[in-house]
Motif scaffolding. Structure first.
Motif, PDB file in Angstrom:
ATOM      1  N   CYS A  27      19.154  90.756  16.433  1.00  0.00           N
ATOM      2  CA  CYS A  27      18.793  89.475  17.486  1.00  0.00           C
ATOM      3  C   CYS A  27      16.958  89.234  17.208  1.00  0.00           C
ATOM      4  O   CYS A  27      16.222  88.656  16.712  1.00  0.00           O
ATOM      5  N   THR A  28      16.310  90.967  17.707  1.00  0.00           N
ATOM      6  CA  THR A  28      15.142  91.034  17.541  1.00  0.00           C
ATOM      7  C   THR A  28      14.252  90.621  15.798  1.00  0.00           C
ATOM      8  O   THR A  28      13.495  90.566  15.932  1.00  0.00           O
TER       9      THR A  28
ATOM     10  N   LEU B 250      14.559  87.015  14.373  1.00  0.00           N
ATOM     11  CA  LEU B 250      14.590  85.410  14.870  1.00  0.00           C
ATOM     12  C   LEU B 250      12.955  85.470  13.846  1.00  0.00           C
ATOM     13  O   LEU B 250      13.216  84.283  13.364  1.00  0.00           O
TER      14      LEU B 250
ATOM     15  N   SER C 241      17.639  80.389  16.323  1.00  0.00           N
ATOM     16  CA  SER C 241      16.415  80.594  17.088  1.00  0.00           C
ATOM     17  C   SER C 241      16.765  80.665  18.599  1.00  0.00           C
ATOM     18  O   SER C 241      16.694  82.252  19.704  1.00  0.00           O
TER      19      SER C 241
ATOM     20  N   VAL D   5      17.390  84.005  20.619  1.00  0.00           N
ATOM     21  CA  VAL D   5      16.858  84.360  22.318  1.00  0.00           C
ATOM     22  C   VAL D   5      17.547  84.460  23.366  1.00  0.00           C
ATOM     23  O   VAL D   5      17.715  86.140  23.720  1.00  0.00           O
TER      24      VAL D   5
ATOM     25  N   CYS E  10      19.466  88.160  22.375  1.00  0.00           N
ATOM     26  CA  CYS E  10      19.080  88.968  22.745  1.00  0.00           C
ATOM     27  C   CYS E  10      19.077  89.699  24.729  1.00  0.00           C
ATOM     28  O   CYS E  10      19.550  90.312  25.121  1.00  0.00           O
TER      29      CYS E  10
ATOM     30  N   THR F  62      11.339  90.348  21.612  1.00  0.00           N
ATOM     31  CA  THR F  62      11.463  89.063  21.178  1.00  0.00           C
ATOM     32  C   THR F  62      10.948  87.487  21.681  1.00  0.00           C
ATOM     33  O   THR F  62      10.916  86.994  21.220  1.00  0.00           O
TER      34      THR F  62
ATOM     35  N   CYS G  81       7.451  87.331  20.632  1.00  0.00           N
ATOM     36  CA  CYS G  81       7.698  86.840  18.362  1.00  0.00           C
ATOM     37  C   CYS G  81       8.623  85.091  18.811  1.00  0.00           C
ATOM     38  O   CYS G  81       7.240  84.497  18.294  1.00  0.00           O
TER      39      CYS G  81
END
Length: 430
Positions: A192-193, A196, A213, A217, A220, A232, A235
């Motif tokens: 997931c990180t 993105l 997105s 998130v 995550c 995450t 970011c």
């Protein structure tokens, strides 16, 4: 076809069925390499378990990719631009160093403990086959792979809500954490990180990027990976602020970014309160620096029990693990930095990590800032535990995405005779 009997992908009006089939087969096998994790393979072969043959210890998708690469390079005349040539050289250089470290480990009698080096790193060499196909084709596959990452996050959210896992998972945990389409909750958070930043660089419509997105998130957070969640979140906030006012004059863009930043600051506490009420922040209940987190710091104390020769040149990882068990009361060495330093020595570890850093720097050179952010965030999270010193799909994922989302050469994007992408959606007139 060229005079040598090999097809060149530049300048052909259409791609031959063989050329398209090779690309589709390579794409399917790479997706299989990333999606078919070790826990699933262990159900049918001795992939990570003790025993078995060398064939079983290497992911089965590798053998298929090796065959596809052999046929592709035997039948296709590959024309590389400047970046592609640098990327191939960096990939070959990194794999050569990983192979050399594997040979050294074998000569010193420590090859049994570095099997992940062959399966997770040396085998990356087969990704060179991607450069035999047009950049537009690679990008199309990148979007497909990114969609798989988003799907995994969506599955993770469903698992969190239903408290049931799709993939086999035998580890006991105090707090339920989903694994989705990965082998471990930490790997789900890592996916997931990384995903993105690539979503921000994708060709999806704004609404699609926003939805993807949000799913990443949420996935995550549901994974319970604390560092991944914090990275995450940072970011996502950075992308939101940076994207505000895109296309507007500089003065208006600065105002929009200021308002967006203020909105993030005001809404963050509300969002955190909602997540806490939903039970999604259970892993943060003991604070960030709890016993589990400190174990990844305390393990560095093992170097006090090693001689300078062992520190510089490496030693038996099993002997060091015994020290970790007895002296620190830790069941595992949850730090890839420590594992690399013990197995390869500081000299070998520095060479390995240096070549890995060089490879990723070359792959993201000229890429959008969000792609660079994704790669940096990926390694910041991945190197916080032992995920990169085990058999993992993560390296195939990040290298493939970095290659796929690199901007194409300007001339290639304007070439009306470039082969049609077999992954592109067909229009109604087709």
């Amino acid at each position: 076809m060229s005079g040598t009997g090999r097809q060149a992908w530049t300048g052909d009006e259409t791609a031959t069925p063989l050329y398209s089939a090779l690309f589709l087969t390579a794409a399917a096998l790479i997706l299989m390499r990333i999606g078919l994790n070790g826990r699933v393979l262990d159900l049918v072969i001795n992939y990570t378990a003790e025993g078995g043959t060398i064939v079983e210890k290497i992911h089965p998708a590798f053998w298929g990719l090796l065959a596809v690469a052999a046929v592709t390079f035997a039948t296709v005349r590959v024309a590389l631009d400047a970046w592609e040539l640098r990327a191939v050289r960096a990939l070959l250089g990194f794999c050569a160093v990983a192979s050399a470290l594997l040979v050294v480990a074998g000569l010193s009698g420590r090859s049994a403990s570095v099997g992940y080096l062959l399966d997770s790193y040396v085998t990356l060499i087969v990704l060179a086959v991607l450069f035999a196909f047009p950049a537009a084709w690679r990008r199309g596959f990148g979007h497909l792979l990114l969609g798989y990452v988003v799907l995994s996050a969506l599955v993770g959210i469903a698992e969190f809500l239903l408290r049931v896992r799709l993939m086999p998972f035998s580890e006991s945990e105090a707090v339920f954490r989903p694994t989705a389409l990965t082998s471990h909750p930490l790997e789900l958070g890592l996916w997931c990180t990384a995903g993105l930043g690539f979503v921000a660089a994708s060709d999806w419509r704004p609404l699609g990027r926003a939805a993807a997105s949000a799913i990443l998130v949420a996935g995550c957070v549901a994974s319970g990976a604390r560092l991944a969640t914090m990275v995450t979140g940072a970011c996502a906030a950075g992308l939101l602020v940076h994207g505000a006012g895109a296309g507007l004059p500089p003065e208006q863009r600065r105002q929009r970014r200021l308002l967006a930043g203020l909105g993030v600051v005001l809404l963050a506490p509300v969002l955190l309160a909602v997540l806490a009420a939903a039970g999604a922040l259970g892993r943060f209940g003991g604070g960030i620096a709890d016993e589990n987190a400190m174990a990844r710091v305390d393990v560095y104390g093992v170097f006090r029990f090693l001689s300078w020769g062992e520190i510089l040149l490496g030693t038996d990882i099993n002997a060091v693990l015994k020290i970790v068990n007895e002296r620190f009361g830790l069941p595992f060495i949850e730090s890839s930095f420590v594992v690399f330093a013990v197995q390869f020595g500081l000299i070998g570890a520095a060479l390995f990590l240096g070549m890995l850093a060089r490879l990723m720097r070359v792959l993201v050179a000229g890429s959008p800032g969000s792609v660079v952010m994704a790669v940096v965030a990926f390694f910041a999270v991945a190197l916080s535990n032992n995920g990169l010193s085990t058999k993992t799909t993560a390296m195939f994922l990040i290298v493939t995405l970095a290659i796929a989302f690199h901007p194409p050469h300007p001339l290639a994007s304007r070439n009306p005779l470039a082969p049609k992408n077999p992954l592109a959606p067909r229009s109604g007139a087709a």
